[in-house]
Write a protein that holds these residues in place. Structure first.
Motif, PDB file in Angstrom:
ATOM      1  N   CYS A 234      22.845  -4.939   4.478  1.00  0.00           N
ATOM      2  CA  CYS A 234      22.101  -3.817   5.042  1.00  0.00           C
ATOM      3  C   CYS A 234      22.295  -3.726   6.552  1.00  0.00           C
ATOM      4  O   CYS A 234      22.311  -4.746   7.255  1.00  0.00           O
ATOM      5  CB  CYS A 234      20.620  -4.020   4.726  1.00  0.00           C
ATOM      6  N   GLU A 235      22.426  -2.508   7.058  1.00  0.00           N
ATOM      7  CA  GLU A 235      22.411  -2.292   8.507  1.00  0.00           C
ATOM      8  C   GLU A 235      20.970  -2.284   9.003  1.00  0.00           C
ATOM      9  O   GLU A 235      20.032  -2.047   8.237  1.00  0.00           O
ATOM     10  CB  GLU A 235      23.095  -0.976   8.868  1.00  0.00           C
ATOM     11  N   MET A 236      20.805  -2.517  10.315  1.00  0.00           N
ATOM     12  CA  MET A 236      19.478  -2.520  10.916  1.00  0.00           C
ATOM     13  C   MET A 236      19.608  -2.165  12.383  1.00  0.00           C
ATOM     14  O   MET A 236      20.711  -2.045  12.928  1.00  0.00           O
ATOM     15  CB  MET A 236      18.829  -3.897  10.773  1.00  0.00           C
ATOM     16  N   GLY A 237      18.479  -2.010  13.051  1.00  0.00           N
ATOM     17  CA  GLY A 237      18.477  -1.762  14.484  1.00  0.00           C
ATOM     18  C   GLY A 237      18.810  -3.028  15.262  1.00  0.00           C
ATOM     19  O   GLY A 237      18.571  -4.147  14.789  1.00  0.00           O
ATOM     20  N   TYR A 238      19.355  -2.852  16.451  1.00  0.00           N
ATOM     21  CA  TYR A 238      19.812  -3.997  17.252  1.00  0.00           C
ATOM     22  C   TYR A 238      18.677  -4.948  17.638  1.00  0.00           C
ATOM     23  O   TYR A 238      18.914  -6.122  17.968  1.00  0.00           O
ATOM     24  CB  TYR A 238      20.501  -3.497  18.527  1.00  0.00           C
ATOM     25  N   ASP A 239      17.419  -4.474  17.581  1.00  0.00           N
ATOM     26  CA  ASP A 239      16.281  -5.275  18.025  1.00  0.00           C
ATOM     27  C   ASP A 239      15.375  -5.701  16.864  1.00  0.00           C
ATOM     28  O   ASP A 239      14.209  -6.044  17.074  1.00  0.00           O
ATOM     29  CB  ASP A 239      15.453  -4.488  19.046  1.00  0.00           C
ATOM     30  N   GLN A 240      15.907  -5.710  15.640  1.00  0.00           N
ATOM     31  CA  GLN A 240      15.061  -5.971  14.470  1.00  0.00           C
ATOM     32  C   GLN A 240      15.344  -7.302  13.783  1.00  0.00           C
ATOM     33  O   GLN A 240      14.778  -7.585  12.724  1.00  0.00           O
ATOM     34  CB  GLN A 240      15.209  -4.814  13.471  1.00  0.00           C
ATOM     35  N   LYS A 241      16.152  -8.136  14.385  1.00  0.00           N
ATOM     36  CA  LYS A 241      16.510  -9.414  13.765  1.00  0.00           C
ATOM     37  C   LYS A 241      15.290 -10.289  13.539  1.00  0.00           C
ATOM     38  O   LYS A 241      15.095 -10.846  12.446  1.00  0.00           O
ATOM     39  CB  LYS A 241      17.538 -10.147  14.629  1.00  0.00           C
ATOM     40  N   GLU A 242      14.437 -10.424  14.550  1.00  0.00           N
ATOM     41  CA  GLU A 242      13.261 -11.290  14.439  1.00  0.00           C
ATOM     42  C   GLU A 242      12.292 -10.782  13.369  1.00  0.00           C
ATOM     43  O   GLU A 242      11.747 -11.570  12.582  1.00  0.00           O
ATOM     44  CB  GLU A 242      12.553 -11.382  15.785  1.00  0.00           C
ATOM     45  N   GLN A 243      12.108  -9.455  13.328  1.00  0.00           N
ATOM     46  CA  GLN A 243      11.195  -8.873  12.343  1.00  0.00           C
ATOM     47  C   GLN A 243      11.674  -9.147  10.915  1.00  0.00           C
ATOM     48  O   GLN A 243      10.890  -9.524  10.047  1.00  0.00           O
ATOM     49  CB  GLN A 243      11.091  -7.361  12.567  1.00  0.00           C
ATOM     50  N   ILE A 244      12.970  -8.953  10.679  1.00  0.00           N
ATOM     51  CA  ILE A 244      13.523  -9.182   9.345  1.00  0.00           C
ATOM     52  C   ILE A 244      13.495 -10.671   9.000  1.00  0.00           C
ATOM     53  O   ILE A 244      13.182 -11.055   7.865  1.00  0.00           O
ATOM     54  CB  ILE A 244      14.958  -8.619   9.245  1.00  0.00           C
ATOM     55  N   SER A 245      13.798 -11.514   9.972  1.00  0.00           N
ATOM     56  CA  SER A 245      13.774 -12.971   9.749  1.00  0.00           C
ATOM     57  C   SER A 245      12.387 -13.426   9.319  1.00  0.00           C
ATOM     58  O   SER A 245      12.247 -14.218   8.374  1.00  0.00           O
ATOM     59  CB  SER A 245      14.179 -13.712  11.025  1.00  0.00           C
ATOM     60  N   ASN A 246      11.381 -12.927   9.998  1.00  0.00           N
ATOM     61  CA  ASN A 246      10.010 -13.318   9.663  1.00  0.00           C
ATOM     62  C   ASN A 246       9.581 -12.759   8.309  1.00  0.00           C
ATOM     63  O   ASN A 246       8.894 -13.430   7.532  1.00  0.00           O
ATOM     64  CB  ASN A 246       9.047 -12.842  10.750  1.00  0.00           C
ATOM     65  N   PHE A 247      10.010 -11.536   8.015  1.00  0.00           N
ATOM     66  CA  PHE A 247       9.607 -10.901   6.763  1.00  0.00           C
ATOM     67  C   PHE A 247      10.180 -11.620   5.548  1.00  0.00           C
ATOM     68  O   PHE A 247       9.476 -11.856   4.563  1.00  0.00           O
ATOM     69  CB  PHE A 247      10.051  -9.437   6.754  1.00  0.00           C
ATOM     70  N   ILE A 248      11.453 -11.989   5.615  1.00  0.00           N
ATOM     71  CA  ILE A 248      12.117 -12.579   4.455  1.00  0.00           C
ATOM     72  C   ILE A 248      11.578 -13.980   4.155  1.00  0.00           C
ATOM     73  O   ILE A 248      11.708 -14.477   3.019  1.00  0.00           O
ATOM     74  CB  ILE A 248      13.663 -12.616   4.652  1.00  0.00           C
ATOM     75  N   LYS A 249      10.932 -14.610   5.120  1.00  0.00           N
ATOM     76  CA  LYS A 249      10.349 -15.936   4.887  1.00  0.00           C
ATOM     77  C   LYS A 249       9.287 -15.910   3.782  1.00  0.00           C
ATOM     78  O   LYS A 249       9.028 -16.923   3.140  1.00  0.00           O
ATOM     79  CB  LYS A 249       9.734 -16.474   6.180  1.00  0.00           C
ATOM     80  N   GLY A 250       8.682 -14.745   3.573  1.00  0.00           N
ATOM     81  CA  GLY A 250       7.646 -14.627   2.556  1.00  0.00           C
ATOM     82  C   GLY A 250       8.187 -14.388   1.157  1.00  0.00           C
ATOM     83  O   GLY A 250       7.393 -14.203   0.216  1.00  0.00           O
ATOM     84  N   TYR A 251       9.514 -14.386   1.004  1.00  0.00           N
ATOM     85  CA  TYR A 251      10.118 -14.095  -0.299  1.00  0.00           C
ATOM     86  C   TYR A 251      11.182 -15.147  -0.635  1.00  0.00           C
ATOM     87  O   TYR A 251      11.878 -15.653   0.259  1.00  0.00           O
ATOM     88  CB  TYR A 251      10.745 -12.706  -0.295  1.00  0.00           C
ATOM     89  N   LYS A 252      11.304 -15.426  -1.906  1.00  0.00           N
ATOM     90  CA  LYS A 252      12.271 -16.425  -2.345  1.00  0.00           C
ATOM     91  C   LYS A 252      13.693 -15.901  -2.146  1.00  0.00           C
ATOM     92  O   LYS A 252      14.033 -14.813  -2.602  1.00  0.00           O
ATOM     93  CB  LYS A 252      12.033 -16.753  -3.816  1.00  0.00           C
TER      94      LYS A 252
END
Length: 273
Positions: A234-252
């Motif tokens: 998936c593509e994302m915004g240049y400043d969204q790495k931390e948000q996605i990293s934190n979000f995926i921690k809640g999922y297997k």
């Protein structure tokens, strides 16, 4: 007015842009249905009034910041010319990286079944189909009828008939397929961000992803888990790495990797579930 006069007119009119002569040549070539070499070898050829007025109308559209791709209904991606109209987002060169990663992934993991969320003009699925040496089965969704029309035109142009289109939000259409890979270049700009004038011509639903900007990205991750996909690219915004990293921690998941664009900015992620 000769061809030389027309190009001078365009150059003067489009002085606010970075490449006024090149854009003038592209628009005059389009108006005349000739290539740019023809212009350079026929500088003194006089133009009929119909073509002069048509060309001037294109110049005026460009002066108003309408993207040249929409004026000419043509966009280059991966060295190929695709049909594009106002109903679909103009492909960016950065998206070529997603195609490259997808092709490598397909080869290494023997991927055959792919879904694309938000197909737009169709460039991602079409290029993946063209460049892969595997027999792929691709299902692609979009909520926009205009985007689906763009995708249909390009599918017919490139004869990539292994792509099935669905008018659907995310993957709501799917009741029977299990996908090895889900790909997407979704909206990820936050709603209140002020954008350049040229972007006002592009479909706003394809640009804005919510009050924070990452809402649709997170929905796609949840949908991919629900669909039991093996991979999500998936593509994302240049400043969204931390948000996605934190979000995926809640999922297997097995792992997540981020990739950068040619400017060195974070541009997307690959999740293996």
């Amino acid at each position: 007015m000769t061809i030389k006069d027309a190009l001078n007119f365009g150059f003067d009119s489009l002085g606010q842009f970075e490449r006024p002569l090149l854009e003038s040549e592209i628009l005059l070539s389009f108006a005349l249905n000739k290539d740019r070499i023809y212009l350079h070898t026929n500088y003194n050829k006089k133009l009929e009034n119909f073509y002069i007025q048509l060309y001037k109308s294109f110049i005026q559209k460009r002066k108003n910041h309408e993207p040249i791709e929409y004026i000419t209904n043509s966009v280059s991606f991966y060295g190929y010319d695709f049909y594009i109209s106002n109903g679909a987002l103009i492909p960016r060169p950065e998206s070529e990286i997603l195609v490259y990663i997808a092709i490598d992934l397909i080869s290494k993991h023997d991927i055959k079944n792919i879904a694309e969320i938000g197909i737009g003009s169709g460039i991602l699925s079409i290029m993946i189909s063209k460049l892969s040496d595997k027999q792929l089965n691709i299902h692609a969704s979009d909520i926009s009828p205009e985007a689906l029309f763009n995708a249909y035109v390009n599918i017919q142009r490139f004869k990539t008939h292994n792509i099935t289109l669905h008018k659907s939000n995310l993957l709501d259409f799917n009741k029977e397929y299990k996908f090895d890979l889900i790909i997407s270049n979704p909206p990820y700009i936050k709603n209140d961000e002020i954008l350049p004038k040229e972007l006002s011509f592009e479909p706003q639903k394809a640009l804005f992803g919510g009050n924070i900007g990452d809402e649709i990205l997170k929905e796609i991750i949840k949908v991919s888990i629900k669909q039991q996909a093996r991979f999500l690219l998936c593509e994302m915004g240049y400043d969204q790495k931390e948000q996605i990293s934190n979000f995926i921690k809640g999922y297997k998941h097995k792992k997540i990797e981020f990739y950068k664009d040619l400017a060195g900015l974070d541009r997307g992620f690959l999740i293996e579930f």
